[in-house]
Design a protein around this motif. Structure first.
Motif, PDB file in Angstrom:
ATOM      1  N   SER A  53     -20.262   5.214   3.096  1.00 59.46           N
ATOM      2  CA  SER A  53     -20.236   4.000   3.907  1.00 59.46           C
ATOM      3  C   SER A  53     -20.187   4.359   5.388  1.00 59.46           C
ATOM      4  O   SER A  53     -19.283   5.078   5.831  1.00 59.46           O
ATOM      5  N   ASP A  55     -19.562   2.250   7.852  1.00 58.43           N
ATOM      6  CA  ASP A  55     -18.392   1.590   8.437  1.00 58.43           C
ATOM      7  C   ASP A  55     -17.111   2.356   8.136  1.00 58.43           C
ATOM      8  O   ASP A  55     -16.254   2.527   9.014  1.00 58.43           O
ATOM      9  N   GLU A  56     -16.974   2.822   6.918  1.00 60.88           N
ATOM     10  CA  GLU A  56     -15.760   3.555   6.561  1.00 60.88           C
ATOM     11  C   GLU A  56     -15.700   4.901   7.288  1.00 60.88           C
ATOM     12  O   GLU A  56     -14.628   5.330   7.714  1.00 60.88           O
ATOM     13  N   ASP A  59     -14.510   4.126  10.736  1.00 59.64           N
ATOM     14  CA  ASP A  59     -13.097   3.752  10.699  1.00 59.64           C
ATOM     15  C   ASP A  59     -12.203   4.974  10.503  1.00 59.64           C
ATOM     16  O   ASP A  59     -11.136   5.097  11.125  1.00 59.64           O
ATOM     17  N   PRO A  93     -23.321   3.825  16.267  1.00 55.03           N
ATOM     18  CA  PRO A  93     -21.911   3.525  16.036  1.00 55.03           C
ATOM     19  C   PRO A  93     -20.970   4.610  16.574  1.00 55.03           C
ATOM     20  O   PRO A  93     -19.873   4.298  17.050  1.00 55.03           O
TER      21      PRO A  93
END
Length: 213
Positions: A53, A55-56, A59, A93
């Motif tokens: 992922s 996003d993970e 994070d 990102p």
């Protein structure tokens, strides 16, 4: 020791700890930075499980950055992979993460992608570029692209070795001669004071050290 590399990185000693992918974590990075060098978080630093992922992944890295900040107020860096075109969905990102968290240095590996380098620099981030295989041509291209510091890696290194079998003591002066005003750091086989003095004598202005850190 004050020289151009130390000044660019805003550190006491012109030494960068190799990111080493999974093998780095906040404690190691903070310890290096507190000792006067530049600690660098590798890809997936501090992680013991795999995630696909995006996003993970971001994070997790944000959390690791917060842990570093809790342990040091010194500069540190983040390893950033460079790929041309749309092959790397992580760059955008990651750049935003560095801007949000005010990470001052990107230690870039991979392709020399001028527009990516310019995006980093436009955000006020210092760019250290380490190609897998250093050549005269890529050194000159890096200088033209605005790279702040170039890493010359010899075949003596302990990770993913260059495709050209040229030792550190041969590659460093070759790259220094091609770099113009761009300062050069040396990587590969630097394990003690003698090898450090050797690469400085050949024109390197800093040490990029992985397995000896």
């Amino acid at each position: 020791m004050t020289n151009r590399v130390a000044q660019i990185l805003n550190v006491e000693k012109p030494i960068i700890q190799g990111p080493l992918l999974w093998l780095t974590d906040a404690k190691l990075v903070a310890a290096v930075s507190n000792a006067g060098g530049l600690g660098v978080l590798g890809f997936n630093a501090g992680q013991t499980t795999v995630t696909r992922s995006l996003d993970e992944t971001i994070d997790r890295m944000r959390n690791e950055i917060h842990q570093v900040k809790a342990l040091t107020d010194k500069p540190f860096g983040l390893n950033v992979g460079l790929q041309s075109g749309d092959k790397d969905p992580f760059f955008g990102p990651t750049l935003q993460l560095m801007i949000d968290e005010k990470v001052p240095v990107a230690v870039c590996a991979g392709e020399l992608v001028s527009d990516r380098i310019q995006q980093l620099k436009a955000a006020g981030i210092k760019v250290v570029f380490r190609p897998l295989t250093p050549t005269v041509e890529i050194t000159k291209q890096a200088a033209a692209a605005g790279v702040d510091i170039f890493v010359a890696t010899g075949f003596d290194e302990g990770g993913t070795v260059p495709t050209k079998v040229i030792g550190t003591l041969s590659v460093v002066p070759m790259i220094v001669d091609a770099a113009g005003e761009m300062p050069v750091m040396a990587a590969g086989g630097i394990v003690d004071g003698r090898t450090a003095k050797a690469v400085f004598a050949l024109g390197a202005e800093g040490l990029y050290v992985g397995t000896a850190s």
